[in-house]
Design an enzyme around this catalytic site. Structure first.
Site, PDB file in Angstrom:
ATOM      1  N   VAL A  11       0.856  -1.165  -0.121  1.00 58.79           N
ATOM      2  CA  VAL A  11      -0.073   0.056   0.046  1.00 58.79           C
ATOM      3  C   VAL A  11       0.766   1.410   0.113  1.00 58.79           C
ATOM      4  CG1 VAL A  11      -1.739   1.396   1.309  1.00 58.79           C
ATOM      5  CG2 VAL A  11      -1.754  -1.218   1.237  1.00 58.79           C
ATOM      6  N   THR A  86      -0.843  -4.513   9.344  1.00 61.57           N
ATOM      7  CA  THR A  86      -1.797  -4.792  10.639  1.00 61.57           C
ATOM      8  C   THR A  86      -2.045  -6.221  10.554  1.00 61.57           C
ATOM      9  OG1 THR A  86      -3.969  -4.216   9.413  1.00 61.57           O
ATOM     10  CG2 THR A  86      -3.063  -2.512  10.991  1.00 61.57           C
ATOM     11  N   LYS A 207     -14.230  -0.177   4.648  1.00 60.50           N
ATOM     12  CA  LYS A 207     -12.907  -1.196   4.083  1.00 60.50           C
ATOM     13  C   LYS A 207     -13.145  -2.702   4.515  1.00 60.50           C
ATOM     14  CE  LYS A 207      -9.188  -2.680   2.511  1.00 60.50           C
ATOM     15  NZ  LYS A 207      -7.771  -2.493   2.286  1.00 60.50           N
ATOM     16  N   LEU A 253     -16.917 -14.265  -8.707  1.00 57.64           N
ATOM     17  CA  LEU A 253     -17.807 -15.381  -8.750  1.00 57.64           C
ATOM     18  C   LEU A 253     -17.153 -16.531  -9.360  1.00 57.64           C
ATOM     19  CD1 LEU A 253     -21.444 -14.195  -9.559  1.00 57.64           C
ATOM     20  CD2 LEU A 253     -20.609 -14.965  -7.437  1.00 57.64           C
ATOM     21  N   GLY A 256     -12.797 -21.698  -6.832  1.00 59.41           N
ATOM     22  CA  GLY A 256     -11.440 -22.265  -6.867  1.00 59.41           C
ATOM     23  C   GLY A 256     -11.177 -22.987  -5.454  1.00 59.41           C
ATOM     24  N   CYS A 263      -5.228  -9.649   2.722  1.00 59.96           N
ATOM     25  CA  CYS A 263      -6.233  -8.962   3.152  1.00 59.96           C
ATOM     26  C   CYS A 263      -7.537  -9.666   3.448  1.00 59.96           C
ATOM     27  CB  CYS A 263      -6.602  -8.017   2.180  1.00 59.96           C
ATOM     28  SG  CYS A 263      -5.504  -6.615   1.817  1.00 59.96           S
ATOM     29  N   LYS A 266      -7.386 -11.989   6.786  1.00 60.28           N
ATOM     30  CA  LYS A 266      -7.198 -11.188   7.886  1.00 60.28           C
ATOM     31  C   LYS A 266      -8.328 -10.164   8.346  1.00 60.28           C
ATOM     32  CE  LYS A 266      -4.529  -7.245   7.297  1.00 60.28           C
ATOM     33  NZ  LYS A 266      -4.872  -6.040   7.348  1.00 60.28           N
TER      34      LYS A 266
HETATM   35  C1  UDX Z   1      -8.220  -7.847  -2.145  1.00 59.54           C
HETATM   36  C2  UDX Z   1      -9.159  -6.727  -2.495  1.00 59.54           C
HETATM   37  O1  UDX Z   1      -9.666  -7.198  -4.013  1.00 59.54           O
HETATM   38  C3  UDX Z   1      -8.820  -5.291  -2.644  1.00 59.54           C
HETATM   39  O2  UDX Z   1      -9.773  -4.397  -2.887  1.00 59.54           O
HETATM   40  C4  UDX Z   1      -8.135  -5.219  -1.199  1.00 59.54           C
HETATM   41  O3  UDX Z   1      -7.590  -3.817  -1.028  1.00 59.54           O
HETATM   42  C5  UDX Z   1      -7.277  -6.034  -0.508  1.00 59.54           C
HETATM   43  O4  UDX Z   1      -7.596  -7.533  -0.825  1.00 59.54           O
HETATM   44  P1  UDX Z   1      -6.125  -8.946  -3.112  1.00 59.54           P
HETATM   45  O5  UDX Z   1      -5.853  -9.604  -1.848  1.00 59.54           O
HETATM   46  O6  UDX Z   1      -4.641  -8.378  -3.894  1.00 59.54           O
HETATM   47  O7  UDX Z   1      -7.043  -7.659  -3.046  1.00 59.54           O
HETATM   48  O8  UDX Z   1      -6.430  -9.913  -4.253  1.00 59.54           O
HETATM   49  P2  UDX Z   1      -7.848 -10.426  -5.211  1.00 59.54           P
HETATM   50  O9  UDX Z   1      -7.849 -10.152  -6.319  1.00 59.54           O
HETATM   51  O10 UDX Z   1      -9.110  -9.487  -4.391  1.00 59.54           O
HETATM   52  O11 UDX Z   1      -8.223 -11.929  -4.739  1.00 59.54           O
HETATM   53  C6  UDX Z   1      -8.012 -12.308  -3.458  1.00 59.54           C
HETATM   54  C7  UDX Z   1      -8.272 -13.868  -3.221  1.00 59.54           C
HETATM   55  O12 UDX Z   1      -9.611 -14.214  -3.621  1.00 59.54           O
HETATM   56  C8  UDX Z   1      -7.321 -14.634  -3.808  1.00 59.54           C
HETATM   57  O13 UDX Z   1      -6.839 -15.673  -3.404  1.00 59.54           O
HETATM   58  C9  UDX Z   1      -8.012 -14.947  -5.518  1.00 59.54           C
HETATM   59  O14 UDX Z   1      -7.772 -16.093  -6.039  1.00 59.54           O
HETATM   60  C10 UDX Z   1      -9.513 -15.090  -4.557  1.00 59.54           C
HETATM   61  N1  UDX Z   1     -10.617 -15.247  -5.605  1.00 59.54           N
HETATM   62  C11 UDX Z   1     -10.957 -13.996  -6.377  1.00 59.54           C
HETATM   63  C12 UDX Z   1     -11.325 -16.223  -6.098  1.00 59.54           C
HETATM   64  O15 UDX Z   1     -11.004 -17.243  -5.448  1.00 59.54           O
HETATM   65  N2  UDX Z   1     -12.404 -16.051  -6.724  1.00 59.54           N
HETATM   66  C13 UDX Z   1     -12.845 -14.865  -7.348  1.00 59.54           C
HETATM   67  O16 UDX Z   1     -13.708 -14.773  -8.110  1.00 59.54           O
HETATM   68  C14 UDX Z   1     -11.962 -13.752  -7.107  1.00 59.54           C
END
Ligand code: UDX
Length: 435
Positions: A11, A86, A207, A253, A256, A263, A266
């Site tokens: 960030v 955090t 958030k 949607l 997996g 994020c 947590k």
């Molecule tokens: C996320 C939020 O999207 C972001 O807005 C926030 O600031 C931080 O957390 P990030 O953790 O970088 O971002 O990844 P993201 O693309 O959101 O995916 C998170 C997890 O969900 C991954 O493990 C991904 O594989 C999984 N996922 C995501 C799925 O299993 N299916 C989906 O349809 C989308």
């Protein structure tokens, strides 16, 4: 406008270089001497597409600086962003100690008005308490204001998310703070990014509510996918039709092996704790976490379907980061899968385009062999598991992969392959919720 950014994780670095790109003078602070030295020479300590170029460019132009000296960074800036970590404590509450120690140091270095902006994700009430902490150290007249400006960037597309956010949330104590942040974000305002101006507490909750909602959505589609498996239905047709309803929307949607990263897990845990402390049961979010904790077992279940008992089997695992385009393995489902397979007595061959040393440290076993490419990983394997869907794995010569293997099982935990095509190559294919 001169800004200080405290904390150079995802960030902090993305925000710092993003603001430098928007024309501001930015000083980023970190206590880690090695990291600061690396950044001063334009080297980004983690993999994020486009970030290294941006950092190099603005370090060279003198608009982006890195230092360990928080005091001078604060004294030179009008606005101080806090972007420290955090991480979860064992009880699910976030550890706010880094925010507190930064707050104390800011208090010691106040010389003129400062707007202190919390970008770290922290529970409702943290920003107001931070303001109180600084005022208690410097006296109630301390010339500060506290604001909350949560960050929604996704790893792997963080710069794009910074430059083109869906919305900017700004929580402030007074009109003055709101005006300053509006000025900082003016370039985004001009491209008609929606802004929400609100209170500190509301901004903090937004958030958590956003991240937890997305996590609930993923756990929901994962449960539907598991049902599709049992009923011989293709989850992608279900998900597509769900997404066509504008009230639901098509994003997040994709079924997996479960969500991971720094994020979602947590923040869901922290929100559940926030509920507990307020005597409000957040059972949906709690359940999303529980569903997620077991979802990786879908991979083991499919492997057993294909191979029978797993003990002694050699499994190739493609992808170790928690998602593509990052080398972050925090709460990575791919790593959880590897650990579960090791517990079953498997031998692993593993490969990831960006993750190696980090994974070697957590998968420290003589039964794990780290390979240099997907084909080498598949050599003499009984089964291949696609754990993280890097583009590199999408267009492989799967016929060659099949020839390199000993067995014929392909577990596609991210549903990226064309079923008919892989079957025609002689694989026994297992996806998640695909017929
Ligand atoms: C996320 C939020 O999207 C972001 O807005 C926030 O600031 C931080 O957390 P990030 O953790 O970088 O971002 O990844 P993201 O693309 O959101 O995916 C998170 C997890 O969900 C991954 O493990 C991904 O594989 C999984 N996922 C995501 C799925 O299993 N299916 C989906 O349809 C989308």
């Amino acid at each position: 406008m001169k800004l200080a950014i405290v904390g150079t994780g995802y960030v902090g670095l993305v925000t710092g270089s993003g603001f430098a790109d928007l024309g501001m003078e930015v000083t980023c602070v970190d206590i880690d001497e090695g990291r600061v030295r690396q950044l001063q020479s334009g080297q980004v300590p983690f993999f994020e597409p486009g970030l290294q170029d941006l950092v190099k460019r603005y370090v060279a132009r003198g608009r982006l600086r890195f230092t360990r000296d928080l005091g001078s960074a604060v004294r030179n800036a009008q606005v101080v962003f806090i972007t420290v970590g955090t991480p979860s404590l064992p009880d699910g509450n976030p550890d706010l100690s880094q925010i507190e120690s930064v707050g104390k140091e800011i208090a010691e270095n106040l010389d003129s008005f400062k707007l202190i902006v919390m970008k770290s994700t922290a529970p409702v009430g943290t920003a107001r308490r931070l303001g109180a902490l600084i005022r208690s150290q410097r006296g109630p007249a301390a010339d500060i204001e506290v604001a909350v400006n949560p960050e929604f960037l996704r790893e792997g597309s963080a710069l794009e998310d910074f430059m083109r956010p869906n919305r900017v949330i700004i929580g402030t104590e007074t009109e003055r703070g709101a005006r300053i942040l509006k000025e900082i974000y003016r370039p985004l305002y001009l491209i008609e990014t929606p802004f929400v101006f609100t209170t500190l507490e509301t901004a903090e909750l937004i958030k958590y509510a956003a991240n937890s909602f997305l996590a609930v959505k993923i756990s929901y589609i994962n449960e539907i996918a598991n049902l599709c498996d049992a009923l011989n239905i293709d989850v992608h047709i279900v998900a597509k039709a769900l997404g066509m309803d504008r009230r639901i929307g098509p994003k997040f949607l994709h079924p997996g092996p479960g969500f991971g990263g720094s994020c979602f897990p947590k923040d869901c845990r922290a929100l559940v704790q926030m509920g507990r402390q307020a005597n409000v049961e957040l059972s949906l979010v709690d359940t999303a976490l529980r569903v997620n904790a077991r979802q990786h077992q879908v991979v083991l279940y499919k492997l057993r379907q294909g191979l029978g008992a797993l003990e002694g089997k050699t499994i190739a695992v493609w992808g170790l980061s928690f998602k593509p385009n990052t080398n972050d393995i925090r709460e990575s489902t791919a790593i959880v899968i590897c650990q579960a397979l090791l517990k079953e007595g498997c031998r692993l061959r593993a490969y990831d385009p960006e993750v190696c040393a980090e994974a070697q440290a957590v998968l420290n076993s003589e039964r794990v062999c780290f390979c240099r490419g997907p084909l080498e990983t598949a050599e003499a394997a009984d089964a291949v598991v696609l754990a993280t869907e890097w583009n590199e794995f999408r267009n492989l010569d799967l016929a060659e992969v099949k020839r390199a293997m000993r067995g014929d099982v392909l577990v596609d935990s991210r549903n990226v392959y064309d079923i008919e095509m892989v079957k025609s190559l002689g694989f026994r294919y297992f996806g998640v919720g695909r017929r």
